[in-house]
Write an enzyme that holds these catalytic residues in place. Structure first.
Site, PDB file in Angstrom:
ATOM      1  N   HIS A 138       0.810  -1.219   0.000  1.00  0.00           N
ATOM      2  CA  HIS A 138       0.000   0.000   0.000  1.00  0.00           C
ATOM      3  C   HIS A 138       0.838   1.261   0.000  1.00  0.00           C
ATOM      4  CE1 HIS A 138       1.186  -0.611   4.128  1.00  0.00           C
ATOM      5  NE2 HIS A 138       0.708   0.552   4.477  1.00  0.00           N
ATOM      6  N   CYS A 139       2.175   1.131   0.000  1.00  0.00           N
ATOM      7  CA  CYS A 139       3.018   2.323   0.125  1.00  0.00           C
ATOM      8  C   CYS A 139       3.903   2.573  -1.089  1.00  0.00           C
ATOM      9  CB  CYS A 139       3.890   2.219   1.382  1.00  0.00           C
ATOM     10  SG  CYS A 139       2.996   2.401   2.936  1.00  0.00           S
ATOM     11  N   ILE A 140       4.875   1.709  -1.314  1.00  0.00           N
ATOM     12  CA  ILE A 140       5.933   2.010  -2.280  1.00  0.00           C
ATOM     13  C   ILE A 140       5.429   2.181  -3.711  1.00  0.00           C
ATOM     14  CG2 ILE A 140       8.191   1.308  -3.145  1.00  0.00           C
ATOM     15  CD1 ILE A 140       8.643  -0.208  -0.608  1.00  0.00           C
ATOM     16  N   ASP A 146       2.896   5.861  -3.029  1.00  0.00           N
ATOM     17  CA  ASP A 146       3.273   7.111  -2.372  1.00  0.00           C
ATOM     18  C   ASP A 146       4.136   8.044  -3.221  1.00  0.00           C
ATOM     19  OD1 ASP A 146       1.896   5.959  -0.352  1.00  0.00           O
ATOM     20  OD2 ASP A 146       3.601   5.685   1.003  1.00  0.00           O
TER      21      ASP A 146
END
Length: 451
Positions: free
Chosen positions: A281-283, A286
């Site tokens: 859910h991040c890299i 974001d």
């Protein structure tokens, strides 16, 4: 007589006092991978906590004392619920009872890689419906610098209440790492910032009461930038080793051997590892929040965009290597082959499939006429996803000799520990390993190809 530099607002003093005595009622909105562990951490530190979510299934699980998040055990959930320190609800009207409200909702991208702040906006509108003087609102969702002041604050101030005088606003980026047992919410340093002096004092006091270390920064925009910087750093470096993998592969050089040797240098080098693509859910998401925001300043983000292109291209590279290996080693076209993908989750030993490259690999294999199945001990069935609706409902196959021998090749996408790699090496005529798992386990075989 010396005049104080700052006179705290009366509402700030009252809230600070309740934080110090652990009598503040805390609301956590979004009981997912970030929200539920945070709610448990805050409850265990002595605060009464109410968790809010729109998913009735989560309410049923919580009422049964059953955790759906690996970082929270059933025992901890049941204990905090039984002690009366934690309860969960879908009734957002109860936000009026909370003194501190923490927002932990998703911030995905649109199909055009623009920020989708709809979850934040809807959540803030729900908070505004019951907003009262003396509340502290903290955003934890990852977003671009300026969101707290440019998006959250205006929605809340439509009520006529003013940030810094009537209510207080802060930002503290989440730092959860699913599957990492070396750290937990309470032991990960917490970056915090407030909208003004009073908000800063309150947000520092609140998190200091629940976690081991608080790291204050000067503004909410700075705190928002901290989170993006952490993940952009990882995305760019992973893209670098993915590109090196492709180049060294053409030269007959093993990138994994190169990295293992390079990391023996005690200074000036940090190892990153290639893979079949980015997940989580991040890299994968974001960095594009900063790319989008930078357009406002007419500034390019070349490194970030190039890293995104390289990482996004990895699934196609892996499938091309798979097709090549099938042709050379098995004399068979991918279009006539059955492939078993090992690992659906985006990283090992977790059930999280968000943005998983395994889903893209299955799609690409089938686009080229092949047939793909998967085995994952953590994901028994593919749930509904936004981009891969056609895969919904497929189930993980058994991993035994008879099953594996029915496939033309095995593709290692996620290197879960609970997989019989020795058996795979014996049963499969071809294994394409994107994680170097066989070398790391000293399992050799002519059927193993790295990709």
């Amino acid at each position: 007589m010396t005049t104080p530099l700052h006179e705290p607002a009366p509402a700030s003093r009252a809230l600070l006092s309740s934080i110090e005595t652990r009598t503040s009622h805390i609301g956590v909105i979004g009981l997912g991978y970030v929200g539920l562990p945070l709610a448990m951490t805050v409850a265990r530190s002595g605060f009464p906590v109410t968790g809010f979510d729109i998913d009735p299934a989560k309410m049923i699980a919580i009422e049964a004392g059953r955790s759906y998040i690996e970082a929270v055990s059933d025992e901890v959930l049941a204990a905090e619920t039984a002690a009366g320190r934690f309860r969960a609800t879908t009734d957002f009207g109860k936000l009026a009872d909370c003194d501190i409200i923490v927002i932990c909702v998703p911030t995905p991208l649109t199909r055009h890689r623009d920020p989708d702040l709809s979850f934040i906006v809807k959540t803030c509108e729900a908070i505004a419906a019951t907003l009262r003087a003396g509340q502290l609102i903290v955003l934890e969702s990852t977003t671009y610098p300026g969101t707290t002041n440019e998006v959250v604050r205006p929605i809340l101030e439509r009520t006529g209440l003013v940030s810094g005088r009537d209510f207080f606003l802060g930002f503290s980026p989440e730092r959860e790492d699913p599957g990492n047992r070396d750290f937990k919410t309470s032991s990960i340093p917490k970056v915090v910032a407030g909208d003004g002096a009073d908000a800063s004092e309150l947000v520092i006091a609140f998190y200091a009461a629940a976690v081991e270390k608080v790291v204050p920064v000067s503004s909410t925009a700075t705190a928002e930038a901290v989170k993006l910087t952490e993940n952009i750093f990882r995305a760019v470096n992973i893209a670098l080793v993915n590109e090196l993998k492709v180049v060294y592969e053409a030269m007959g050089i093993d990138i994994w051997e190169v990295i293992d040797a390079a990391k023996t240098k005690p200074f000036g080098y940090m190892p990153f590892y290639p893979g079949p693509g980015l997940g989580g859910h991040c890299i994968p998401i974001d960095p594009f929040y900063l790319t989008w925001k930078s357009r406002e300043y007419e500034l390019p983000t070349r490194f970030i965009e190039l890293a995104g292109e390289i990482n996004s291209s990895m699934p196609r590279h892996v499938v091309s290597r798979l097709a090549e290996a099938l042709d050379i080693k098995c004399g068979k076209a991918l279009s006539r082959s059955k492939i078993l993908v090992i690992g659906l989750a985006y990283k090992k030993n977790v059930p999280d499939i968000r943005e998983s490259p395994s889903l893209k690999l299955i799609e690409l294999i089938e686009e080229r006429g092949g047939s793909a199945s998967y085995h994952d001990p953590f994901v028994p069935e593919i749930p509904k996803t936004r981009e891969y609706l056609a895969l919904k409902g497929r189930r993980s196959v058994l991993l035994d000799a008879e099953t594996v021998r029915a496939f033309d090749a095995v593709l290692i996408s996620t290197d879960h520990d609970d997989v019989d790699y020795t058996g795979l090496a014996q049963w499969s005529p071809l294994i394409v390993d994107t994680r170097n798992v066989f070398s790391r386990r000293d399992i050799a075989g002519d059927s193993i190809v790295k990709a």
